[in-house]
Design an enzyme around this catalytic site. Structure first.
Site, PDB file in Angstrom:
ATOM      1  N   ASN A   8       0.873  -1.172   0.000  1.00 49.64           N
ATOM      2  CA  ASN A   8       0.000   0.000   0.000  1.00 49.64           C
ATOM      3  C   ASN A   8       0.912   1.225   0.000  1.00 49.64           C
ATOM      4  O   ASN A   8       1.370   1.677   1.051  1.00 49.64           O
ATOM      5  CB  ASN A   8      -0.907  -0.024   1.232  1.00 49.64           C
ATOM      6  CG  ASN A   8      -2.003   1.022   1.184  1.00 49.64           C
ATOM      7  OD1 ASN A   8      -1.918   1.985   0.421  1.00 49.64           O
ATOM      8  ND2 ASN A   8      -3.011   0.860   2.011  1.00 49.64           N
ATOM      9  N   ARG A  90      -2.068  -1.875  -4.066  1.00 47.25           N
ATOM     10  CA  ARG A  90      -3.198  -0.968  -4.109  1.00 47.25           C
ATOM     11  C   ARG A  90      -2.900   0.116  -5.144  1.00 47.25           C
ATOM     12  O   ARG A  90      -1.854   0.779  -5.088  1.00 47.25           O
ATOM     13  CB  ARG A  90      -3.420  -0.321  -2.750  1.00 47.25           C
ATOM     14  CG  ARG A  90      -4.529   0.725  -2.769  1.00 47.25           C
ATOM     15  CD  ARG A  90      -4.436   1.667  -1.587  1.00 47.25           C
ATOM     16  NE  ARG A  90      -5.355   2.782  -1.719  1.00 47.25           N
ATOM     17  CZ  ARG A  90      -5.144   4.000  -1.241  1.00 47.25           C
ATOM     18  NH1 ARG A  90      -4.030   4.265  -0.590  1.00 47.25           N
ATOM     19  NH2 ARG A  90      -6.031   4.952  -1.401  1.00 47.25           N
ATOM     20  N   HIS A 179     -10.582   5.313  -2.297  1.00 43.95           N
ATOM     21  CA  HIS A 179     -10.695   4.558  -1.044  1.00 43.95           C
ATOM     22  C   HIS A 179     -11.591   3.326  -1.200  1.00 43.95           C
ATOM     23  O   HIS A 179     -12.083   2.778  -0.211  1.00 43.95           O
ATOM     24  CB  HIS A 179     -11.266   5.422   0.098  1.00 43.95           C
ATOM     25  CG  HIS A 179     -10.371   6.531   0.526  1.00 43.95           C
ATOM     26  ND1 HIS A 179     -10.854   7.725   1.021  1.00 43.95           N
ATOM     27  CD2 HIS A 179      -9.020   6.642   0.551  1.00 43.95           C
ATOM     28  CE1 HIS A 179      -9.835   8.521   1.318  1.00 43.95           C
ATOM     29  NE2 HIS A 179      -8.712   7.881   1.048  1.00 43.95           N
ATOM     30  N   ARG A 240      -6.851  18.809   2.040  1.00 44.12           N
ATOM     31  CA  ARG A 240      -7.598  18.961   0.793  1.00 44.12           C
ATOM     32  C   ARG A 240      -8.898  19.697   1.054  1.00 44.12           C
ATOM     33  O   ARG A 240      -9.557  19.488   2.069  1.00 44.12           O
ATOM     34  CB  ARG A 240      -7.894  17.597   0.170  1.00 44.12           C
ATOM     35  CG  ARG A 240      -6.684  16.938  -0.455  1.00 44.12           C
ATOM     36  CD  ARG A 240      -7.006  15.555  -0.986  1.00 44.12           C
ATOM     37  NE  ARG A 240      -6.203  14.551  -0.310  1.00 44.12           N
ATOM     38  CZ  ARG A 240      -6.353  13.243  -0.489  1.00 44.12           C
ATOM     39  NH1 ARG A 240      -7.293  12.778  -1.278  1.00 44.12           N
ATOM     40  NH2 ARG A 240      -5.575  12.402   0.150  1.00 44.12           N
ATOM     41  N   GLU A 383      -7.289  -2.731   4.325  1.00 38.43           N
ATOM     42  CA  GLU A 383      -7.113  -2.743   2.872  1.00 38.43           C
ATOM     43  C   GLU A 383      -6.195  -3.876   2.440  1.00 38.43           C
ATOM     44  O   GLU A 383      -6.408  -4.504   1.391  1.00 38.43           O
ATOM     45  CB  GLU A 383      -6.551  -1.395   2.416  1.00 38.43           C
ATOM     46  CG  GLU A 383      -7.505  -0.234   2.596  1.00 38.43           C
ATOM     47  CD  GLU A 383      -6.841   1.112   2.392  1.00 38.43           C
ATOM     48  OE1 GLU A 383      -7.272   1.846   1.493  1.00 38.43           O
ATOM     49  OE2 GLU A 383      -5.873   1.423   3.110  1.00 38.43           O
TER      50      GLU A 383
END
Length: 402
Positions: A8, A90, A179, A240, A383
């Protein structure tokens, strides 16, 4: 027994876990933080063991990958690197090219690179790691797991923007989300915890971390999500901006004397959000500590919760109700106060938290009040497990057992 490595990778971090299959047990895990910067930190932890770390200056991506494999051998976790039967990566952006995870080929790798304009902070780095591991383990099968593939089920009414339709047909201008690997795990795990079939549920998952997004699942399918063409859109995040009026961009560029739009996009990605509002920090923990004496720290927290509530409320309306919501990622798993704040503002829908149950950090827990019509949960994301399951499924090296 197969061993699969889940990678990841971010722009400044490399997170990894080594799993044994079919048990789906983590043999070792770790990360490299502050890549390319002074005081880069390498961390490794054997299953059941203590974390070990070392610090070096400016560890680059190739060195980081080599360190992972070297330590797996030197620490006795592996006897031979050939024990690694698969590597899963990922990948943030798969565009419309990839509606599922795939085994990486030269063509696949080129497509991942070509999709970099959809995720300029992520895809180039992730493609580079694929190449690095191809050099280090040339005979090992590698699999790409795309965040965006979850959203292949979204209806046109939700993924299209209200701009000329030809822009979508010609350039792929649409909402892709992000995501997805995290939301996919949390959705399935939530259903398991509740003893329900995901295909019978209306569920909203809240991935609230440094990057943050919200996804609505209607009877097993992801039908809407807050992030858009890129991971910049949606709710307020650490640095962000989330959603803004597009006309604000040329207006501020004129007043700030900015001529290159990419420079302003950099402001929206790296200098906005909680950091931009508070002027203090992108970290919610810092804002929590300062909120009693710093008005802008409190305002940043209020705006974050406000944007979450707006999206959750709109998804409840869109689906005609909700059976459960699940919090995950750094803030979602650990911020007791933010979960309570969000639930309080959604109380009209029967969304509540019990103060005692909500006092949990990074652990699975049902946190709603007894008898509440909507289940509210904390579900730590995983994940890497989803990545490994896709590697197993595609390579058929071992059955998925859970």
């Amino acid at each position: 027994m197969a061993k699969v490595l889940a990678i990841n990778a971010g722009s400044s971090t490399l997170k990894w876990k080594l799993f044994s299959l079919p048990e789906e047990e983590v043999i070792a895990s770790g990360m490299v933080d502050r890549l390319g910067l002074p005081q880069s930190k390498f961390v490794i932890q054997k299953a059941g063991g203590e974390k070990q770390s070392e610090t070096r200056d400016q560890i680059d991506a190739q060195e980081a990958a080599a360190m992972v494999l070297t330590r797996l051998k030197s620490d006795g976790i592996l006897t031979h690197l050939s024990e690694i039967t698969g590597i899963g990566h990922r990948i943030v952006a798969g565009g419309e090219n990839f509606k599922d995870s795939v085994i990486i080929t030269p063509t696949t790798l080129k497509q991942i690179k070509d999709l970099s304009e959809y995720a300029p902070l992520h895809n180039p780095t992730q493609a580079y790691y694929i190449e690095v591991f191809q050099q280090l383990l040339p005979k090992t099968v590698q699999v790409a797991v795309f965040d965006t593939s979850l959203y292949a089920t979204m209806p046109e009414v939700n993924y299209l923007y209200s701009i000329p339709y030809d822009y979508y047909k010609q350039f792929g201008a649409r909402k892709y989300g992000a995501h997805g690997t995290s939301h996919r795990y949390v959705a399935h795990r939530t259903a398991e915890i509740l003893g329900k079939d995901l295909n019978d549920m209306k569920l909203i998952t809240l991935h609230l971390g440094s990057g943050a997004s919200i996804t609505a699942f209607d009877h097993g399918k992801a039908v809407d999500t807050s992030m858009g063409f890129t991971p910049l859109a949606g709710i307020t995040m650490s640095t962000r901006s989330g959603d803004i009026d597009a006309s604000l961009i040329p207006f501020l560029m004129r007043h700030l004397g900015i001529s290159d739009v990419q420079d302003f996009i950099d402001i929206l990605n790296n200098k906005s959000g909680l950091l931009g509002i508070s002027g203090l920090s992108p970290d919610m923990r810092d804002l929590d500590e300062a909120k009693d004496t710093n008005r802008l720290a409190q305002l940043a927290l209020d705006i974050f919760a406000n944007r979450v509530v707006k999206y959750v409320g709109s998804y409840i309306a869109e689906m005609g109700g909700v059976d459960a919501i699940a919090f995950t990622a750094g803030v979602g798993e650990n911020s007791v106060a933010m979960r309570a704040k969000i639930a309080d503002q959604l109380g009209y829908f029967g969304i509540t938290v019990d103060d005692a149950k909500n006092n949990v950090h990074g652990k699975e827990q049902i946190i709603n009040q007894d008898g509440a019509p909507v289940d509210v949960l904390v579900v730590p994301t995983n994940e890497e497990l989803m990545i490994v399951r896709d590697v197993a499924r595609l390579t058929k090296k071992a059955p998925v057992t859970k």
